[in-house]
Design a protein around this motif. Structure first.
Motif, mmCIF file in Angstrom:
data_model
loop_
_atom_site.group_PDB
_atom_site.id
_atom_site.type_symbol
_atom_site.label_atom_id
_atom_site.label_comp_id
_atom_site.label_asym_id
_atom_site.label_seq_id
_atom_site.Cartn_x
_atom_site.Cartn_y
_atom_site.Cartn_z
ATOM 1 N N GLY A 47 0.837 -1.192 0.000
ATOM 2 C CA GLY A 47 0.000 0.000 0.000
ATOM 3 C C GLY A 47 0.873 1.243 0.000
ATOM 4 O O GLY A 47 1.794 1.379 0.817
ATOM 5 N N ILE A 48 0.589 2.152 -0.907
ATOM 6 C CA ILE A 48 1.411 3.345 -1.115
ATOM 7 C C ILE A 48 0.582 4.588 -0.808
ATOM 8 O O ILE A 48 -0.504 4.772 -1.370
ATOM 9 C CB ILE A 48 1.928 3.424 -2.566
ATOM 10 N N LEU A 49 1.103 5.451 0.061
ATOM 11 C CA LEU A 49 0.403 6.684 0.427
ATOM 12 C C LEU A 49 1.190 7.903 -0.054
ATOM 13 O O LEU A 49 2.184 8.287 0.572
ATOM 14 C CB LEU A 49 0.212 6.762 1.938
ATOM 15 N N GLY A 75 -0.233 15.775 8.668
ATOM 16 C CA GLY A 75 -1.391 14.892 8.760
ATOM 17 C C GLY A 75 -1.011 13.430 8.610
ATOM 18 O O GLY A 75 -1.482 12.564 9.355
ATOM 19 N N VAL A 76 -0.151 13.145 7.641
ATOM 20 C CA VAL A 76 0.305 11.766 7.426
ATOM 21 C C VAL A 76 1.109 11.281 8.626
ATOM 22 O O VAL A 76 0.976 10.140 9.064
ATOM 23 C CB VAL A 76 1.141 11.686 6.131
ATOM 24 N N ARG A 77 1.934 12.157 9.175
ATOM 25 C CA ARG A 77 2.755 11.780 10.331
ATOM 26 C C ARG A 77 1.876 11.394 11.527
ATOM 27 O O ARG A 77 2.134 10.404 12.218
ATOM 28 C CB ARG A 77 3.684 12.938 10.715
ATOM 29 N N GLN A 79 -0.567 6.866 14.822
ATOM 30 C CA GLN A 79 -1.737 6.126 15.300
ATOM 31 C C GLN A 79 -1.725 4.679 14.811
ATOM 32 O O GLN A 79 -2.189 3.778 15.515
ATOM 33 C CB GLN A 79 -3.010 6.825 14.831
ATOM 34 N N CYS A 80 -1.189 4.470 13.602
ATOM 35 C CA CYS A 80 -1.196 3.136 12.996
ATOM 36 C C CYS A 80 -0.004 2.286 13.415
ATOM 37 O O CYS A 80 0.054 1.098 13.070
ATOM 38 C CB CYS A 80 -1.181 3.255 11.472
ATOM 39 N N ILE A 134 8.364 5.829 11.423
ATOM 40 C CA ILE A 134 8.594 7.114 10.749
ATOM 41 C C ILE A 134 10.090 7.405 10.742
ATOM 42 O O ILE A 134 10.679 7.688 11.791
ATOM 43 C CB ILE A 134 7.850 8.259 11.461
ATOM 44 N N PRO A 135 10.748 7.329 9.592
ATOM 45 C CA PRO A 135 12.184 7.618 9.523
ATOM 46 C C PRO A 135 12.468 9.078 9.882
ATOM 47 O O PRO A 135 11.725 9.983 9.480
ATOM 48 C CB PRO A 135 12.530 7.343 8.056
ATOM 49 N N LEU A 136 13.540 9.304 10.613
ATOM 50 C CA LEU A 136 13.871 10.654 11.049
ATOM 51 C C LEU A 136 14.129 11.589 9.880
ATOM 52 O O LEU A 136 13.816 12.781 9.943
ATOM 53 C CB LEU A 136 15.099 10.611 11.976
#
Length: 288
Positions: free
Chosen positions: A197-199, A206-208, A213-214, A218-220
């Motif tokens: 799945g690609i976002l 917002g994505v962060r 939540q999911c 998250i890469p720095l």
């Protein structure tokens, strides 16, 4: 390297303006000839009727194969199967079967007393009906409610063994995340296709927040990259480059299918597909 097969996810509109936006998105992306498009189901079943209407409208007027999301939340077995049978009667034979997110503010998923207790129960029952192509969710980063990675894989295998034909993954930010997961699935005996799945990142903050939540790692370097891009007004350019590179790395490792979470905004997804060599075919016809 051949262009990949692609599919798109949309969410159902909640008002008239959103309806026009969804249909504009469908029109914009349909010429890329996706193998299917899916329509989501809101947390707690809040968009049940909207999802049905969107699925049936897209199916009727676009000529695209449409996969309807279906969940176990806040519905009896009879109600859930009535929805599924309604899809089948309208010609929609593709289902994305999910447990579903609990209603906002609740402590967690609690099965309806007369409902399906899990996604596996739902999948088994849909498979017994014999008239659906069933897809399920998968999590390259461990599902927030899973005990560990091994339990997560066991649950995915149970869903495939119950009758699902394909898994669509949660989004991720680095190709290694998916490739390690793909290897783990093979080792666990999961033989169904696992589609990443690609976002495309429309709004980093917002994505962060959603990724947190999911449970998505998250890469720095992404924070730093989008901070600099924001100062220069180049967020869309950066988002396109990052997502195109991610997809290209996956294709180089033998991935043949990509599933895009469009958020009903087609521009970035379309640009990324073009960059991957996916050319438009005929324009959408029979517009409502």
């Amino acid at each position: 390297m051949a262009p990949p097969e692609i599919s798109f996810e949309f969410f159902p509109p909640r008002n008239l303006a959103a309806s026009f936006r969804l249909w504009d998105t469908v029109q914009s992306l349909a010429p890329l000839a996706p193998r299917f498009v899916s329509v989501t189901y809101g947390a707690g079943g809040t968009t049940r009727d909207l999802t049905r209407e969107a699925v049936e409208t897209i199916h009727k007027h676009s000529g695209l194969t449409v996969a309807a999301h279906l969940t176990c939340v806040d519905a009896t077995r009879a109600e859930t199967l009535e929805i599924a049978d309604g899809f089948a009667k309208s010609g929609v034979r593709d289902i994305v079967a999910l447990r579903g997110d609990p209603p906002k503010g609740s402590a967690g998923f609690t099965p309806h007393p007369d409902g399906f207790g899990s996604s596996v129960e739902l999948i088994e029952t849909l498979a017994q009906r014999g008239n659906f192509n069933i897809r399920v969710g998968a999590y390259p980063d461990i599902h927030p409610e899973a005990r560990d990675a091994s339990a997560d894989l066991d649950w995915l295998k149970a869903k495939i063994d119950a009758g699902a034909c394909e898994a669509l993954t949660q989004f991720f930010f680095e190709p290694e995340t998916f490739l390690r997961f793909r290897d783990a699935c093979i080792k666990a005996g999961i033989d169904a296709p696992i589609t990443p799945g690609i976002l495309p990142i429309e709004n980093w903050q917002g994505v962060r927040k959603f990724a947190t939540q999911c449970g998505t790692n998250i890469p720095l370097w992404l924070d730093d990259a989008f901070e600099k891009a924001h100062r220069d007004g180049r967020e869309d350019l950066l988002a396109t480059a990052i997502c195109t590179e991610l997809c290209g790395d996956l294709l180089a490792e033998g991935v043949e299918r990509l599933h895009f979470y469009t958020l009903n905004t087609p521009e970035l997804t379309r640009n990324i597909c073009h960059a991957l060599g996916i050319a438009p075919s005929v324009e959408l016809q029979n517009v409502a």
